[in-house]
Write a protein that holds these residues in place. Structure first.
Motif, mmCIF file in Angstrom:
data_model
loop_
_atom_site.group_PDB
_atom_site.id
_atom_site.type_symbol
_atom_site.label_atom_id
_atom_site.label_comp_id
_atom_site.label_asym_id
_atom_site.label_seq_id
_atom_site.Cartn_x
_atom_site.Cartn_y
_atom_site.Cartn_z
ATOM 1 N N PHE A 70 -2.183 -5.385 2.289
ATOM 2 C CA PHE A 70 -2.514 -6.338 3.545
ATOM 3 C C PHE A 70 -2.522 -7.665 2.970
ATOM 4 O O PHE A 70 -1.494 -8.547 3.537
ATOM 5 C CB PHE A 70 -3.894 -6.350 4.112
ATOM 6 C CG PHE A 70 -4.316 -7.479 5.252
ATOM 7 C CD1 PHE A 70 -3.847 -7.579 6.505
ATOM 8 C CD2 PHE A 70 -4.794 -8.422 4.851
ATOM 9 C CE1 PHE A 70 -4.043 -8.410 7.470
ATOM 10 C CE2 PHE A 70 -5.084 -9.807 5.585
ATOM 11 C CZ PHE A 70 -4.703 -9.676 6.803
ATOM 12 N N PHE A 71 -3.093 -7.877 1.868
ATOM 13 C CA PHE A 71 -2.979 -9.223 1.063
ATOM 14 C C PHE A 71 -1.566 -9.641 0.546
ATOM 15 O O PHE A 71 -1.086 -10.822 0.563
ATOM 16 C CB PHE A 71 -3.833 -9.401 0.013
ATOM 17 C CG PHE A 71 -5.434 -9.730 0.650
ATOM 18 C CD1 PHE A 71 -5.718 -10.885 1.288
ATOM 19 C CD2 PHE A 71 -6.601 -8.796 0.599
ATOM 20 C CE1 PHE A 71 -7.173 -11.178 1.617
ATOM 21 C CE2 PHE A 71 -7.626 -9.078 1.200
ATOM 22 C CZ PHE A 71 -8.149 -10.132 1.633
ATOM 23 N N TYR B 282 0.746 -10.570 3.569
ATOM 24 C CA TYR B 282 0.171 -11.819 4.215
ATOM 25 C C TYR B 282 0.609 -13.107 3.181
ATOM 26 O O TYR B 282 1.371 -13.813 3.718
ATOM 27 C CB TYR B 282 -1.113 -11.772 4.173
ATOM 28 C CG TYR B 282 -1.611 -13.240 4.574
ATOM 29 C CD1 TYR B 282 -1.910 -13.432 5.803
ATOM 30 C CD2 TYR B 282 -2.126 -14.142 3.582
ATOM 31 C CE1 TYR B 282 -2.096 -14.925 6.410
ATOM 32 C CE2 TYR B 282 -2.536 -15.367 4.136
ATOM 33 C CZ TYR B 282 -2.825 -15.624 5.425
ATOM 34 O OH TYR B 282 -2.900 -16.839 5.845
ATOM 35 N N ALA C 33 4.712 -13.051 3.016
ATOM 36 C CA ALA C 33 5.170 -13.449 4.459
ATOM 37 C C ALA C 33 4.958 -15.017 4.387
ATOM 38 O O ALA C 33 5.826 -15.773 4.683
ATOM 39 C CB ALA C 33 4.307 -13.138 5.705
ATOM 40 N N MET C 34 3.784 -15.462 3.841
ATOM 41 C CA MET C 34 3.370 -16.993 3.946
ATOM 42 C C MET C 34 4.461 -17.756 3.014
ATOM 43 O O MET C 34 4.849 -18.773 2.919
ATOM 44 C CB MET C 34 2.046 -17.446 3.516
ATOM 45 C CG MET C 34 1.039 -17.057 5.000
ATOM 46 S SD MET C 34 1.656 -17.968 6.346
ATOM 47 C CE MET C 34 1.749 -19.540 5.924
ATOM 48 N N HIS D 81 0.568 -18.793 9.789
ATOM 49 C CA HIS D 81 -0.523 -17.877 9.344
ATOM 50 C C HIS D 81 -0.819 -16.926 10.243
ATOM 51 O O HIS D 81 -1.294 -15.578 9.845
ATOM 52 C CB HIS D 81 -1.746 -18.807 9.099
ATOM 53 C CG HIS D 81 -1.822 -19.600 7.682
ATOM 54 N ND1 HIS D 81 -2.020 -19.459 6.762
ATOM 55 C CD2 HIS D 81 -1.399 -20.805 7.544
ATOM 56 C CE1 HIS D 81 -1.698 -19.992 5.561
ATOM 57 N NE2 HIS D 81 -1.461 -21.176 6.267
ATOM 58 N N ALA E 132 1.852 -14.426 9.910
ATOM 59 C CA ALA E 132 1.652 -13.499 8.816
ATOM 60 C C ALA E 132 0.521 -12.357 8.837
ATOM 61 O O ALA E 132 0.696 -11.174 8.292
ATOM 62 C CB ALA E 132 1.406 -14.579 7.370
ATOM 63 N N PHE E 133 -0.617 -12.761 9.362
ATOM 64 C CA PHE E 133 -1.615 -12.087 9.627
ATOM 65 C C PHE E 133 -1.591 -10.751 10.392
ATOM 66 O O PHE E 133 -1.769 -9.681 10.164
ATOM 67 C CB PHE E 133 -2.899 -12.595 10.333
ATOM 68 C CG PHE E 133 -4.142 -11.893 10.622
ATOM 69 C CD1 PHE E 133 -4.953 -11.880 9.604
ATOM 70 C CD2 PHE E 133 -4.396 -11.477 11.852
ATOM 71 C CE1 PHE E 133 -6.173 -11.109 9.907
ATOM 72 C CE2 PHE E 133 -5.415 -10.725 12.340
ATOM 73 C CZ PHE E 133 -6.487 -10.589 11.296
ATOM 74 N N SER F 263 0.997 -8.227 8.604
ATOM 75 C CA SER F 263 -0.041 -7.631 7.697
ATOM 76 C C SER F 263 -0.893 -6.518 8.479
ATOM 77 O O SER F 263 -0.995 -5.357 8.123
ATOM 78 C CB SER F 263 -0.730 -8.477 6.799
ATOM 79 O OG SER F 263 0.170 -9.641 6.053
ATOM 80 N N LEU F 264 -1.482 -6.908 9.508
ATOM 81 C CA LEU F 264 -2.391 -5.958 10.224
ATOM 82 C C LEU F 264 -1.564 -4.964 10.835
ATOM 83 O O LEU F 264 -2.237 -3.897 10.582
ATOM 84 C CB LEU F 264 -3.394 -7.077 11.306
ATOM 85 C CG LEU F 264 -4.307 -5.990 12.139
ATOM 86 C CD1 LEU F 264 -5.549 -5.767 10.980
ATOM 87 C CD2 LEU F 264 -4.963 -6.978 13.027
ATOM 88 N N HIS G 122 6.753 -1.609 6.972
ATOM 89 C CA HIS G 122 6.772 -2.678 6.270
ATOM 90 C C HIS G 122 8.152 -3.315 5.807
ATOM 91 O O HIS G 122 8.658 -4.185 5.668
ATOM 92 C CB HIS G 122 5.983 -2.505 4.857
ATOM 93 C CG HIS G 122 4.486 -2.299 5.308
ATOM 94 N ND1 HIS G 122 3.808 -3.376 5.470
ATOM 95 C CD2 HIS G 122 3.582 -1.310 5.242
ATOM 96 C CE1 HIS G 122 2.534 -3.163 5.668
ATOM 97 N NE2 HIS G 122 2.381 -1.848 5.692
#
Length: 228
Positions: free
Chosen positions: A92-93, A96, A99-100, A125, A128-129, A132-133, A144
């Motif tokens: 996830f991180f 994230y 992507a950012m 943001h 990206a969240f 990732s989620l 992914h």
């Protein structure tokens, strides 16, 4: 201790560690090397450019963490790691911040055309969240990969449009070409993390070319900004 270190280097993790370290250092050099330049000019493009490389540094940290887990615990992919909760959190991180980094790089190119980017940054943001989620909830590696490939081609189209509108000539072409190469090698790195056996024959070549792009950007930044 020597046996463990020897095992890491023999298995290729030493190469991964050196590669990640150099990229993180280069990214931080770009971030801090442009600090004074941004403070003097308050240039929005420089601001987003700096943030992109800060997020690249953080993303590469999580990338090396994923590589370590996959190698040390001998799992096929990060989702196979036990405890099961840790794998999705790391992914996830990684997704994230990846992507950012791409979104901030996009903003550094499009800031004039888009005007005030402050609201768009919150949207990025949020995107990206969500990206990732969704990837974590479905736990599908190819999801992914598909998301990142889609983002890459979308950014390529936008960057090409931005270059066409800019009319900066050869100098501008070099800058946009570097951006596109950076994004290309980044997407190859993302796929390499998600699919550990992806292009093993060309891995070193990809790493060397990727490092070349980062070092070129560092050189251009330090040349323009002067000593940090």
């Amino acid at each position: 201790m020597r046996e463990i270190a020897g095992h890491f280097f023999a298995g290729g993790f030493g190469t991964e560690l050196i590669y990640a370290f150099v990229v993180i250092v280069c990214s931080l050099m770009v971030y801090y090397g442009t600090k004074e330049l941004y403070e003097l000019s308050s240039h929005k493009g420089i601001k987003y450019f700096r943030q992109a490389f800060l997020f690249f540094a953080i993303a590469y940290f999580f990338r090396s963490f994923i590589k370590f887990i996959v190698f040390y615990f001998d799992v096929h992919e990060i989702f196979d790691f036990s405890p099961r909760a840790l794998g999705p959190v790391i992914i996830f991180f990684f997704m994230y911040f990846s992507a950012m980094a791409v979104f901030y790089l996009l903003c550094s190119v499009m800031w004039k055309k888009w005007g005030d980017n402050s609201k768009k940054i919150y949207i990025f943001h949020f995107l990206a969240f969500i990206i990732s989620l969704v990837g974590v909830l479905f736990r599908r590696i190819w999801l992914h990969v598909g998301i990142n490939i889609f983002m890459f081609f979308l950014v390529v189209v936008i960057v090409c449009i931005a270059y066409k509108d800019s009319k900066k000539g050869k100098k501008g072409l070099n800058l946009y070409a570097i951006y596109l190469l950076l994004l290309l090698f980044w997407i190859l790195n993302v796929i390499g993390v998600l699919i550990p056996n992806f292009l093993p024959t060309f891995q070193i070549m990809i790493y060397m070319a990727s490092l070349g792009v980062f070092l070129m950007i560092v050189y251009k930044v330090l040349k323009k900004a002067g000593p940090v």
